[in-house]
Design a protein around this motif. Structure first.
Motif, PDB file in Angstrom:
ATOM      1  N   PHE A 155       0.812  -1.225   0.000  1.00  0.00           N
ATOM      2  CA  PHE A 155       0.000   0.000   0.000  1.00  0.00           C
ATOM      3  C   PHE A 155       0.842   1.271   0.000  1.00  0.00           C
ATOM      4  N   LEU A 156       2.157   1.147  -0.255  1.00  0.00           N
ATOM      5  CA  LEU A 156       3.023   2.335  -0.145  1.00  0.00           C
ATOM      6  C   LEU A 156       2.659   3.393  -1.182  1.00  0.00           C
ATOM      7  N   GLU A 158       4.112   6.746  -3.434  1.00  0.00           N
ATOM      8  CA  GLU A 158       5.367   7.309  -3.909  1.00  0.00           C
ATOM      9  C   GLU A 158       5.657   8.579  -3.125  1.00  0.00           C
ATOM     10  N   ARG A 274      -8.803  16.137  -0.791  1.00  0.00           N
ATOM     11  CA  ARG A 274      -8.275  17.365  -1.392  1.00  0.00           C
ATOM     12  C   ARG A 274      -8.739  17.416  -2.844  1.00  0.00           C
ATOM     13  N   LYS A 343       2.134  14.081  -8.688  1.00  0.00           N
ATOM     14  CA  LYS A 343       1.868  14.687  -7.372  1.00  0.00           C
ATOM     15  C   LYS A 343       3.195  15.248  -6.878  1.00  0.00           C
ATOM     16  N   ARG A 435      -4.361  23.006  -7.334  1.00  0.00           N
ATOM     17  CA  ARG A 435      -4.083  22.177  -6.152  1.00  0.00           C
ATOM     18  C   ARG A 435      -4.389  22.886  -4.830  1.00  0.00           C
TER      19      ARG A 435
HETATM   20  C1  UDX Z   1      -1.509   5.260  -4.403  1.00  0.00           C
HETATM   21  C2  UDX Z   1      -2.065   4.729  -3.065  1.00  0.00           C
HETATM   22  O1  UDX Z   1      -2.221   5.821  -2.144  1.00  0.00           O
HETATM   23  C3  UDX Z   1      -1.152   3.661  -2.484  1.00  0.00           C
HETATM   24  O2  UDX Z   1      -1.735   3.097  -1.309  1.00  0.00           O
HETATM   25  C4  UDX Z   1      -0.951   2.571  -3.515  1.00  0.00           C
HETATM   26  O3  UDX Z   1      -0.057   1.581  -3.032  1.00  0.00           O
HETATM   27  C5  UDX Z   1      -0.420   3.152  -4.821  1.00  0.00           C
HETATM   28  O4  UDX Z   1      -1.321   4.176  -5.288  1.00  0.00           O
HETATM   29  P1  UDX Z   1       0.402   6.973  -5.142  1.00  0.00           P
HETATM   30  O5  UDX Z   1       0.034   6.637  -6.558  1.00  0.00           O
HETATM   31  O6  UDX Z   1       1.839   7.035  -4.752  1.00  0.00           O
HETATM   32  O7  UDX Z   1      -0.280   5.919  -4.124  1.00  0.00           O
HETATM   33  O8  UDX Z   1      -0.222   8.416  -4.839  1.00  0.00           O
HETATM   34  P2  UDX Z   1      -1.308   9.068  -3.883  1.00  0.00           P
HETATM   35  O9  UDX Z   1      -0.609   9.871  -2.856  1.00  0.00           O
HETATM   36  O10 UDX Z   1      -2.283   8.086  -3.406  1.00  0.00           O
HETATM   37  O11 UDX Z   1      -2.009  10.068  -4.914  1.00  0.00           O
HETATM   38  C6  UDX Z   1      -2.634   9.580  -6.113  1.00  0.00           C
HETATM   39  C7  UDX Z   1      -3.204  10.710  -6.923  1.00  0.00           C
HETATM   40  O12 UDX Z   1      -4.338  11.271  -6.255  1.00  0.00           O
HETATM   41  C8  UDX Z   1      -2.251  11.883  -7.159  1.00  0.00           C
HETATM   42  O13 UDX Z   1      -2.415  12.357  -8.465  1.00  0.00           O
HETATM   43  C9  UDX Z   1      -2.685  12.912  -6.126  1.00  0.00           C
HETATM   44  O14 UDX Z   1      -2.357  14.224  -6.493  1.00  0.00           O
HETATM   45  C10 UDX Z   1      -4.183  12.677  -6.116  1.00  0.00           C
HETATM   46  N1  UDX Z   1      -4.855  13.087  -4.869  1.00  0.00           N
HETATM   47  C11 UDX Z   1      -4.571  12.469  -3.699  1.00  0.00           C
HETATM   48  C12 UDX Z   1      -5.840  14.073  -4.919  1.00  0.00           C
HETATM   49  O15 UDX Z   1      -6.132  14.632  -5.987  1.00  0.00           O
HETATM   50  N2  UDX Z   1      -6.487  14.407  -3.760  1.00  0.00           N
HETATM   51  C13 UDX Z   1      -6.220  13.809  -2.560  1.00  0.00           C
HETATM   52  O16 UDX Z   1      -6.866  14.166  -1.571  1.00  0.00           O
HETATM   53  C14 UDX Z   1      -5.223  12.814  -2.534  1.00  0.00           C
END
Ligand code: UDX
Length: 471
Positions: A155-156, A158, A274, A343, A435
């Motif tokens: 579930f990590l 990036e 968000r 992100k 954002r």
């Molecule tokens: C995600 C999951 O969180 C993680 O548990 C899984 O293992 C892999 O996929 P990640 O892709 O690294 O992780 O990014 P994350 O921080 O979850 O953000 C994903 C996308 O959602 C980004 O584009 C981010 O900007 C967007 N996001 C996130 C939003 O638009 N609003 C939020 O509130 C949170």
């Protein structure tokens, strides 16, 4: 079972490499296998290949001691008791996950297996993959008592991958045999018993010896579904707040206040509320599509996921309309762009909504000057420099003489920009923030027209009119 276990990790992408160094950090002996010789050479030389906090430090600590890199999966199979498969599962044309890399790895393991080994799916895979791996092993002549297949989804995130791995909210182990479950429990023991958190130099995070992560034992199919359902639910939360933000824009309400009010309900929680330009990255878009495809194949009505995707796509078109509404027309406009990664705090541009927006705006005839603290060289490979696209060395150079400045990635360093300096270099002080990085009242004080997501537009404060002295 001794406390140090011989582990192989196949695939040295985000999940594989982070898992490999973290297993070494937890005290195990690790072989990281990748079929790309150049990657293996780079890792052996200490180059982490990805931008991730703590990774250089841990790689430096264990390279050539507790962690070895090689291309030979047969040798790794012979030496190890547990093999984690962390290869890519890209999206196929039909939306479902392409499992050909997983299958190829399973067949190769089968050819070299001589003793009991646990094969662990770490990549995000659809339900039933476990069974397919088992069948592939058997078809290649491996006796059933020589292996078990387990699902241990990762579930990590990036940007915080190492800390997420070592301080997880939960560890999910889907195992249909006690022997395999015991092996996985032993691997994660330093975390579940908390001994890792008392080691000198342990990576800091939310867990400690008194607050250890729970290990949830499930069936293999449940574990596979937990991973897809978790990502789909998080994507749903984002699309939900994006839809709410559009409602706020139509009513002059403030989505930040609404999200706060929603998130204070402990049943909902404040995270992943968000609003913005839509989710991106290597996981959410691919995993939502794959989960939807699994449901379709099983004849289950899960149209909710199609709606999550639809809202996500429309959020970008909506942002382009916002830029047009601010600038009247788009053709020939010069736009500064802050952020290209999907992100903040990562150089990953896979499925980046920022890059998609750059392309959409270029198609409308705008010219772009972009800055990203880490993702520019990768972006140049997909959006090369041209008459319409150039790259700046810093945020102020991107903003220089532009008609508007767009914020497309939530890099925390953008919050520290000198707003006076920014205002002075721009042709028109218009910031369109995808954002919600800034407080509208502060932007107003700094004399910007500030347009964000789901919040009323802020306008430059007017200089106070000097009072006329009474005669
Ligand atoms: C995600 C999951 O969180 C993680 O548990 C899984 O293992 C892999 O996929 P990640 O892709 O690294 O992780 O990014 P994350 O921080 O979850 O953000 C994903 C996308 O959602 C980004 O584009 C981010 O900007 C967007 N996001 C996130 C939003 O638009 N609003 C939020 O509130 C949170």
């Amino acid at each position: 079972m001794s406390s140090s276990i011989q582990i192989a990790v196949v695939g040295s992408g985000y999940v594989g490499l982070v898992a490999a160094v973290c297993f070494a950090e937890m005290g195990h002996q690790v072989i990281c296998v990748d079929n790309d010789q150049r990657k293996v050479d780079a890792l052996r030389a200490g180059d982490t290949l990805i931008h991730e906090e703590h990774l250089p430090e841990l790689l430096g600590r264990y390279r050539n001691t507790k962690i070895k890199f090689m291309t030979d999966l047969s040798e790794a199979t012979r030496e190890c008791n547990a093999i984690f498969i962390a290869v890519g599962t890209p999206q196929s044309e039909t939306g479902d996950a392409d499992l050909s890399y997983v299958e190829a790895v399973a067949c190769e393991i089968a050819r070299s297996l001589t003793k009991y080994t646990v094969i662990v799916e770490k990549s995000t895979v659809p339900v039933y993959t476990n069974e397919w791996i088992r069948r592939a092993m058997e078809r290649n002549g491996v006796a059933r008592h020589l292996f078990d297949v387990v699902s241990n989804p990762e579930f990590l995130r990036e940007g915080t991958a190492v800390a997420d791995f070592l301080h997880p909210d939960r560890i999910v182990v889907g195992a249909d045999s006690e022997r395999a479950a015991a092996m996985l429990s032993a691997i994660y023991k330093p975390l579940t018993e908390g001994t890792y958190y008392t080691t000198p130099g342990a990576i800091a995070g939310s867990c400690n010896e008194h607050a250890v992560p729970p290990l949830l034992l499930t069936s293999t199919k449940s574990a596979e579904i937990i991973k897809h359902a978790s990502n789909a639910f998080l994507a749903l939360k984002i699309s939900f707040i994006n839809a709410v933000s559009n409602l706020c824009e139509a009513t002059d309400a403030n989505v930040q206040q609404v999200a706060l009010g929603l998130g204070l309900d402990s049943r909902i929680g404040p995270k992943f509320l968000r609003p913005g330009i839509g989710y991106g990255g290597s996981c959410f878009p691919k995993d939502v599509a794959a989960f939807r495809s699994v449901a379709d194949q099983l004849g289950i009505d899960f149209n909710l996921l199609a709606e999550v995707e639809r809202i996500n796509v429309s959020q970008k078109a909506r942002f382009v309309r916002k830029v047009r509404a601010a600038l009247w027309t788009l053709r020939g406009k010069k736009l500064g762009v802050l952020g290209l990664a999907f992100k903040g705090e990562t150089d990953d541009i896979r499925d980046s909504p920022a890059i998609e927006l750059v392309k959409m705006l270029m198609a409308e005839g705008c010219s772009i000057v972009a800055f990203d603290p880490a993702a520019m060289s990768r972006t140049k490979e997909v959006v090369p420099e041209s008459r319409q696209m150039s790259y700046a060395d810093n945020a102020y150079a991107a903003a220089d003489d532009c008609d508007a400045l767009l914020i497309l990635t939530d890099w925390s360093e953008f919050k520290d920009l000198d707003l006076d300096r920014l205002n002075k270099v721009m042709r028109y002080p218009i910031v369109i923030d995808g954002r919600n990085m800034f407080d509208p009242a502060i932007m107003s004080e700094a004399k910007f027209t500030y347009i964000s997501i789901g919040r009323p537009t802020a306008y430059p404060v007017r200089d106070a009119v000097p009072e006329v002295a009474a005669v």
